[in-house]
Write an enzyme that holds these catalytic residues in place. Structure first.
Site, PDB file in Angstrom:
ATOM      1  CG  ASN A 117      -1.405  15.363 -40.222  1.00 33.12           C
ATOM      2  OD1 ASN A 117      -2.083  14.351 -39.932  1.00 33.12           O
ATOM      3  ND2 ASN A 117      -0.298  15.297 -39.725  1.00 33.12           N
ATOM      4  CE  LYS A 156      -6.912  27.429 -21.804  1.00 27.37           C
ATOM      5  NZ  LYS A 156      -8.115  27.400 -21.315  1.00 27.37           N
ATOM      6  CG  ASP A 161      12.386  14.874 -44.129  1.00 26.12           C
ATOM      7  OD1 ASP A 161      12.316  13.538 -43.821  1.00 26.12           O
ATOM      8  OD2 ASP A 161      12.057  15.542 -45.101  1.00 26.12           O
TER       9      ASP A 161
HETATM   10  O1  C5P Z   1       8.068  16.111 -47.248  1.00 27.89           O
HETATM   11  P1  C5P Z   1       6.855  14.945 -47.267  1.00 27.89           P
HETATM   12  O2  C5P Z   1       6.080  15.443 -45.838  1.00 27.89           O
HETATM   13  O3  C5P Z   1       6.173  15.349 -48.023  1.00 27.89           O
HETATM   14  O4  C5P Z   1       7.281  13.559 -47.274  1.00 27.89           O
HETATM   15  C1  C5P Z   1       6.502  12.472 -46.750  1.00 27.89           C
HETATM   16  C2  C5P Z   1       7.267  11.476 -46.328  1.00 27.89           C
HETATM   17  O5  C5P Z   1       8.273  11.767 -45.569  1.00 27.89           O
HETATM   18  C3  C5P Z   1       6.559  10.494 -45.734  1.00 27.89           C
HETATM   19  O6  C5P Z   1       7.043   8.918 -45.764  1.00 27.89           O
HETATM   20  C4  C5P Z   1       6.899  10.889 -44.095  1.00 27.89           C
HETATM   21  O7  C5P Z   1       6.589   9.915 -43.203  1.00 27.89           O
HETATM   22  C5  C5P Z   1       8.114  11.455 -44.301  1.00 27.89           C
HETATM   23  N1  C5P Z   1       8.509  12.570 -43.457  1.00 27.89           N
HETATM   24  C6  C5P Z   1       9.165  12.262 -42.212  1.00 27.89           C
HETATM   25  N2  C5P Z   1       9.749  13.508 -41.501  1.00 27.89           N
HETATM   26  C7  C5P Z   1       9.353  14.630 -41.949  1.00 27.89           C
HETATM   27  C8  C5P Z   1       8.455  14.729 -42.795  1.00 27.89           C
HETATM   28  C9  C5P Z   1       8.161  13.555 -43.807  1.00 27.89           C
HETATM   29  O8  C5P Z   1       9.801  11.186 -42.339  1.00 27.89           O
HETATM   30  N3  C5P Z   1       9.588  15.708 -40.953  1.00 27.89           N
END
Ligand code: C5P
Length: 395
Positions: A208, A286, A305
């Site tokens: 990203n 690859k 997450d």
């Molecule tokens: O769910 P979303 O990506 O919008 O949430 C953003 C927050 O969650 C940010 O603080 C990001 O660093 C954290 N995040 C995380 N692990 C993920 C996705 C998001 O720690 N897999």
């Protein structure tokens, strides 16, 4: 740095010429410099140059009758706020580690009751030599700050670690060494920053647009406030802020493991733009076009997450701050995220413009107590504002 007195000891290496620029930078920042030139250093820069730049007498020998009468060497070692050895040669580090005092510079270092900062510069093999590494470890164990040299091409034609950092970086280190205890002294702050790369195969990945700038600025502001900082950084080429311990990772799963490994965290600031998915069963070879005209199917699996996992863990830091980059309904999404993830604050920002990769930001701190808006400012100013609030919350 206003009114601070630096005793600058110049060792015998080609990097001694950079000390001349360092004197100018310290003085421009409001500091005062008194130079001590070693015998070796005098082969690279002259006492006349240092006297002209520092506008102070330059001390070169232990056996100068006039100097000893006017100001004894013990007094010289005590009247500074900080002793800086730059460049610190391998020989100088060895003498410092052994407690040898056989010239003015080493005598002052042994006699001082002030903090000492050493900025090594030497040939790469000399730096990597086990003797030098052991000496550096000994000095660090005695609370002497030894900065790691930089990687790069050396005056002797070799390449690797051993270069003196550029004078502005040395100035940053001096500022940090002079700093009185800050609002986060004694705290451990964990910051995640940057994007993650999720492998499709060994040469391709999903990424990203996160630059890591905001997270790095927060890590830097936390270190400047006196915190011990662990920065878990996704793949970005930004320099590591001074005083920050950096752990480099590529994927979300590596980032999760690095966050899990951090011990004794008081506040976690999760700024990383973590990929939501990784590619299931990414091959270790690859992927080739098979001639059928059909593209390969990529199956995506949800990543852990990291923020929610940390919030639910028994080792949950006292304060957990998440970020929410949104392109619409910024505050509403942040409020929902606060509840869903179990964070204390969600820092919401609108990324519909050029925030990602840009140098400015504007954020809303969403917490159970309400919403606080921090108006548009450079990312380092946003970082400072956030760190100030974090310090207050931990107090
Ligand atoms: O769910 P979303 O990506 O919008 O949430 C953003 C927050 O969650 C940010 O603080 C990001 O660093 C954290 N995040 C995380 N692990 C993920 C996705 C998001 O720690 N897999």
């Amino acid at each position: 740095m206003h009114g601070k007195r630096i005793l600058l000891i110049i060792g015998g290496g080609i990097a001694a010429y950079k000390s001349c620029e360092l004197i100018r930078l310290i003085r421009r920042a409001g500091g005062e410099v008194t130079c001590v030139l070693t015998e070796g250093g005098s082969h690279f820069v002259t006492a006349m140059t240092l006297a002209a730049l520092s506008e102070n007498p330059v001390h070169t020998t232990l056996w100068d009758l006039r100097n000893e009468v006017e100001m004894g060497h013990i007094q010289l070692s005590r009247q500074a706020d900080l002793v800086v050895v730059c460049p610190a040669t391998a020989n100088m580090l060895a003498k410092m580690a052994a407690g040898i005092a056989d010239d003015l510079a080493t005598t002052l270092i042994l006699a001082t009751d002030k903090p000492v900062l050493a900025v090594p510069a030497m040939n790469v093999r000399m730096w990597l030599n086990a003797a030098t590494q052991a000496n550096v470890a000994t000095l660090r164990g005695r609370a002497i700050t030894v900065i790691d040299p930089e990687d790069g091409a050396m005056a002797c034609g070799e390449y690797g670690p051993g270069r003196l950092p550029e004078p502005p970086q040395v100035l940053d280190a001096i500022r940090a060494a002079l700093r009185e205890p800050g609002p986060l002294t004694g705290r451990h702050v964990l910051v995640t920053a940057g994007p993650t790369h999720e492998a499709i195969d060994p040469v391709r990945y999903i990424a990203n647009r996160s630059s890591g700038l905001q997270g790095f600025a927060i890590a830097e502001a936390a270190a400047q406030a006196g915190a011990r900082v662990t920065l878990v950084a996704g793949p970005v080429t930004l320099p590591t802020p001074f005083g920050v311990t950096r752990v480099n990772v590529e994927s979300a799963r590596e980032m999760a493991a690095a966050v899990d490994a951090a011990q004794g965290v008081d506040a976690a600031v999760m700024v990383a733009a973590v990929a939501d998915w990784h590619v299931a069963g990414a091959p270790d070879r690859k992927i080739k076009k098979d001639g059928s005209g059909q593209p390969p199917a990529l199956v995506l699996v949800e990543n852990p997450d990291i923020l929610a996992t940390l919030c639910a863990s028994p080792r949950r830091p006292r304060l957990v701050v998440g970020f929410a980059a949104e392109t619409h309904d910024v505050i509403a999404h942040a409020k929902a995220k606060l509840a869903r993830k179990g964070a204390d604050w969600i820092v919401a920002n609108d990324v519909s413009g050029d925030v990602m990769g840009g140098s400015r930001n504007a954020v809303h701190i969403v917490s159970a107590g309400g919403v606080e808006n921090i108006p548009e400012a450079p990312k380092h100013a946003i970082a400072a504002a956030l760190i100030e609030r974090i310090a207050r919350a931990l107090d």
